[in-house]
Design an enzyme around this catalytic site. Structure first.
Site, PDB file in Angstrom:
ATOM      1  CB  THR A  18      -0.927  -0.034   1.238  1.00  0.00           C
ATOM      2  OG1 THR A  18      -1.745  -1.191   1.125  1.00  0.00           O
ATOM      3  CG2 THR A  18      -1.817   1.182   1.338  1.00  0.00           C
ATOM      4  CG  ASP A  99      -2.404  -7.691   3.755  1.00  0.00           C
ATOM      5  OD1 ASP A  99      -2.632  -6.785   4.579  1.00  0.00           O
ATOM      6  OD2 ASP A  99      -3.099  -7.890   2.749  1.00  0.00           O
TER       7      ASP A  99
END
Ligand code: ASP
Length: 334
Positions: A18, A99
């Site tokens: 991200t 993640d």
């Protein structure tokens, strides 16, 4: 401010996430594309980074970290080790999706052969959103990698001003900016106003003391995780995975690592055929306890490693041995 030439030389290895994501809207932080921003462009927007260090950037991958692969892990570890051997390189920052950051960080913690700082960071908000956190996280990662006190502390993760050891860190929130914590042990340190404060040290062998060496490997053994729940179908899933080539299984057991009694015979049969089974827990805090009987049957306890961390250790253990007792010892040590 130190003399310009005294500044440390830090290499940034970018893998995606991200931190290089661009959202369609200033206020929406979920439905976005990863990798639309080049890490070099992000670096250009933060001139303060160049006050901290001489920076060089290398692109290892450009993925959502949910898509992490063994190939990228091996490339990262091998490239980092080559770079860290260079006396002109003082440390490495790895930008990474949040993640699976804890898994990559732990893998590198066990495979890097240097006491120079290696710091992973990322972002929970795409770069163009209202409260984008990537720039500050990257700044903190550079600050940490440039700090002399960071030497010899193993691989670290920095997020939201909090410093974590790769051994203990876990992503513990799906969407909040403060997404990481270190269950059982707490943060390793904190960054405030350009100052780095350390509270704790990782107490298990890592980096230069670690036995694992992936320098010559081009693949890793297959290890999978199965999740326990009431009336689960674990035995069927375990057999199917072994049929597909799985060499090790981590069970995310209930409570302190419990496995439904109906599945133990199948698991024991698979263990007799060479499968290694590690009992971990689906619970985020505490330790796993393997009963005397289960341990005699060959089940190995993961200690305080969560299933995804236990999987990393089992993968590396299987690069050294397929012997159950030897692997159990590795789990005691690391
Ligand atoms: N899915 C993204 C990733 O792990 C999330 C993030 O970077 O925060 O790559």
């Amino acid at each position: 401010m130190p003399n310009k030439n005294d500044k440390p030389h830090i290499i940034i290895l970018s893998t995606g996430g991200t931190i290089v994501g661009i959202a369609p809207s200033y206020t929406k932080a979920t439905d976005y594309c990863i990798g639309n921003l080049n890490i070099d462009t992000l670096i250009e927007t933060i001139p303060q980074l160049h006050e901290l260090a001489h920076i060089q950037c290398e692109h290892i991958a450009n993925i959502d970290s949910a898509d992490m692969s063994d190939e990228i892990w091996l490339t990262l570890a091998q490239r980092a080790n080559i770079l860290l051997e260079n006396p002109k390189v003082d440390g490495i920052v790895i930008t990474h999706g949040t993640d699976t950051m804890e898994e990559s960080a732990f893998f590198l913690h066990l495979c890097i052969k240097s006491d120079k700082p290696v710091v992973l960071t990322g972002a929970m908000r795409p770069s163009n959103t209202l409260n984008a956190d990537g720039a500050k996280n990257l700044y903190n990662a550079l600050l940490l990698a440039s700090n002399i006190q960071s030497k010899g502390k193993g691989v670290m993760v920095v997020n939201n001003d909090r410093i974590h050891s790769a051994r203990y860190v876990s992503k513990t929130h799906t969407c909040n900016i403060d997404a990481f914590s270190s269950p059982n042990v707490g943060d390793m340190g904190y960054i405030v106003d350009d100052k780095v404060f350390f509270y704790t040290l990782p107490n298990k062998p890592h980096t230069t003391q670690s036995m694992f060496d992936v320098g010559c490997l081009d693949s890793l053994p297959q290890v999978d995780i199965l999740y326990s729940y009431a009336n689960d179908g674990l035995a069927v899933a375990a057999q199917a995975l072994v049929n597909q080539g799985t060499k090790g299984l981590v069970i995310a057991g209930s409570g302190a690592g419990s496995i439904h009694k109906n599945h133990k015979n199948t698991l024991q049969k698979l263990m007799q055929e060479g499968l290694i089974v590690v009992q971990s827990s689906r619970i985020n805090n505490g330790r796993v306890f393997v009963s005397e009987r289960d341990s005699q049957c060959g089940f190995i306890g993961s200690g305080d490693l969560n299933p995804q961390k236990a999987r990393v250790l089992l993968i590396l253990a299987l690069t050294q041995s397929h012997n159950q007792a030897e692997i159990a010892k590795i789990f005691d040590i690391y």
